[in-house]
Write an enzyme that holds these catalytic residues in place. Structure first.
Site, PDB file in Angstrom:
ATOM      1  N   ASP A  23     -12.271  12.740  -6.555  1.00  0.00           N
ATOM      2  CA  ASP A  23     -11.236  13.437  -6.252  1.00  0.00           C
ATOM      3  C   ASP A  23     -10.851  14.203  -7.575  1.00  0.00           C
ATOM      4  O   ASP A  23     -10.982  13.604  -8.785  1.00  0.00           O
ATOM      5  CB  ASP A  23     -10.299  12.655  -5.550  1.00  0.00           C
ATOM      6  CG  ASP A  23      -9.136  13.762  -5.014  1.00  0.00           C
ATOM      7  OD1 ASP A  23      -9.478  15.032  -4.525  1.00  0.00           O
ATOM      8  OD2 ASP A  23      -7.968  13.210  -4.952  1.00  0.00           O
ATOM      9  N   ASP A  25      -7.370  16.354  -7.627  1.00  0.00           N
ATOM     10  CA  ASP A  25      -5.727  16.272  -7.827  1.00  0.00           C
ATOM     11  C   ASP A  25      -5.313  15.013  -7.723  1.00  0.00           C
ATOM     12  O   ASP A  25      -5.764  14.040  -6.918  1.00  0.00           O
ATOM     13  CB  ASP A  25      -5.292  17.069  -6.803  1.00  0.00           C
ATOM     14  CG  ASP A  25      -5.632  18.626  -6.774  1.00  0.00           C
ATOM     15  OD1 ASP A  25      -5.280  19.257  -7.728  1.00  0.00           O
ATOM     16  OD2 ASP A  25      -6.295  19.172  -5.912  1.00  0.00           O
ATOM     17  N   LYS A 219     -12.599  15.642   3.836  1.00  0.00           N
ATOM     18  CA  LYS A 219     -12.188  14.147   3.631  1.00  0.00           C
ATOM     19  C   LYS A 219     -11.556  13.888   4.725  1.00  0.00           C
ATOM     20  O   LYS A 219     -10.174  14.642   4.705  1.00  0.00           O
ATOM     21  CB  LYS A 219     -12.120  13.636   2.251  1.00  0.00           C
ATOM     22  CG  LYS A 219     -13.147  13.726   1.030  1.00  0.00           C
ATOM     23  CD  LYS A 219     -12.778  13.629  -0.332  1.00  0.00           C
ATOM     24  CE  LYS A 219     -11.554  14.324  -0.887  1.00  0.00           C
ATOM     25  NZ  LYS A 219     -11.055  13.993  -2.133  1.00  0.00           N
ATOM     26  N   ASP A 244      -7.128   8.912  -5.056  1.00  0.00           N
ATOM     27  CA  ASP A 244      -6.067   8.609  -5.249  1.00  0.00           C
ATOM     28  C   ASP A 244      -5.294   8.151  -3.768  1.00  0.00           C
ATOM     29  O   ASP A 244      -4.148   8.084  -3.701  1.00  0.00           O
ATOM     30  CB  ASP A 244      -4.951   9.412  -6.096  1.00  0.00           C
ATOM     31  CG  ASP A 244      -4.987  10.760  -5.182  1.00  0.00           C
ATOM     32  OD1 ASP A 244      -5.767  11.376  -4.929  1.00  0.00           O
ATOM     33  OD2 ASP A 244      -3.819  11.237  -5.139  1.00  0.00           O
TER      34      ASP A 244
END
Length: 299
Positions: A23, A25, A219, A244
């Protein structure tokens, strides 16, 4: 759940997985601020001949836009390594549902989403159209229903207006069979100054008004993984997803049968994985930051 701490554990993880999905961000950066050590760790993985794939739910940028951001931040990346929910949404329409060339999509979203739709030959309206971005009150009397609109696609939109929500609602209720699609259902997204509402928070207004759930393409949907699988050859047993967020990144990996590594530099905090209110979504591995892999070495 294994908490990584020693250099031996980090080295073993690198040895055990050939494909690394990241990922962006909250994992590699916050807005335009790189997370410490991220660049060095990516270089390390490339030095070890690992396959790297960037998987993001951010639908504001096209793959080309993302490539420009990687370049600006000094991070090596190639367009064919980047899989955003904007691209996946366009591919879903063109290749999965075989969206008719004479039909249109009403877009709540930004230029990156429009660019990917255009690349896939999908007609669209709404989006960045100044008429739809106006703050003037929406008037149903002035609204001309386009009967060729066969889908409403919602992504993150910093220019969200009542006009866009109203038009989307009209298409979904008045055009028979109109599909309700969202690029992702992220409730929030992290930036350098805190946590802000995400794309899922914006489309929630339509869900509530219509009493209807959309189809999510990003996702944790397997649709995103299908998009990657069509382009990248990987062994699920030797693949790991680094993210995250539990309910998108980690669940995405679990849905796809690949291992997962949670970093605590974004949305998820310690209390989300421990204690009485811990999530039922448990990652395989946890570390504070992707930069922790620097203990193995840098290149």
């Amino acid at each position: 759940m294994v908490r990584l701490s020693s250099s031996e554990q980090y080295a073993s993880l690198i040895d055990n997985y050939n494909t690394w999905m990241f990922d962006c961000d909250g994992v590699l950066w916050h807005d335009d601020q790189l997370i410490a050590g991220a660049v060095d760790v990516l270089r390390l993985l490339r030095h070890r001949k690992k396959t790297i794939v960037f998987v993001t739910n951010n639908a504001t940028k096209s793959r080309r836009d993302y490539k420009a951001k990687f370049d600006r931040l000094g991070v090596e990346a190639h367009v064919d390594e980047i899989y955003g929910s904007a691209y996946a949404s366009a591919v879903y329409l063109s290749s999965v549902v075989k969206f008719s060339k004479d039909k249109k999509v009403y877009v709540i979203g930004m230029s990156g989403l429009e660019e990917e739709l255009k690349e896939e030959g999908i007609q669209y309206l709404g989006g960045t159209d100044p008429t739809d971005c106006t703050l003037a009150p929406f008037s149903l009397a002035d609204f001309v229903l386009d009967e060729d609109v066969a889908a409403v696609l919602c992504g993150f939109d910093s220019n969200i207006t009542y006009t866009k929500l109203s038009k989307a609602s009209q298409y979904l209720t008045r055009n028979p069979g109109c599909q309700f699609l969202v690029t992702n259902e992220d409730s929030t997204y992290p930036n350098a100054y805190g946590v802000l509402p995400g794309g899922g928070a914006l489309s929630a207004a339509l869900r509530y008004a219509l009493g209807k759930d959309p189809l999510c393409i990003g996702k944790p949907s397997i649709t995103m993984l299908d998009c990657i699988r069509a382009k990248v050859s990987y062994d699920p047993k030797r693949t790991i997803m680094v993210g995250d967020r539990l309910n998108t990144d980690i669940l995405f990996g679990q849905n796809g049968g690949i291992s997962t590594l949670l970093v605590l530099t974004g949305i998820t905090v310690e209390s989300d994985i421990t204690g009485p209110n811990a999530s039922s979504i448990i990652p395989d591995y946890v570390t504070g930051s992707v930069g922790d892999f620097q203990v193995v070495g840098t290149f």
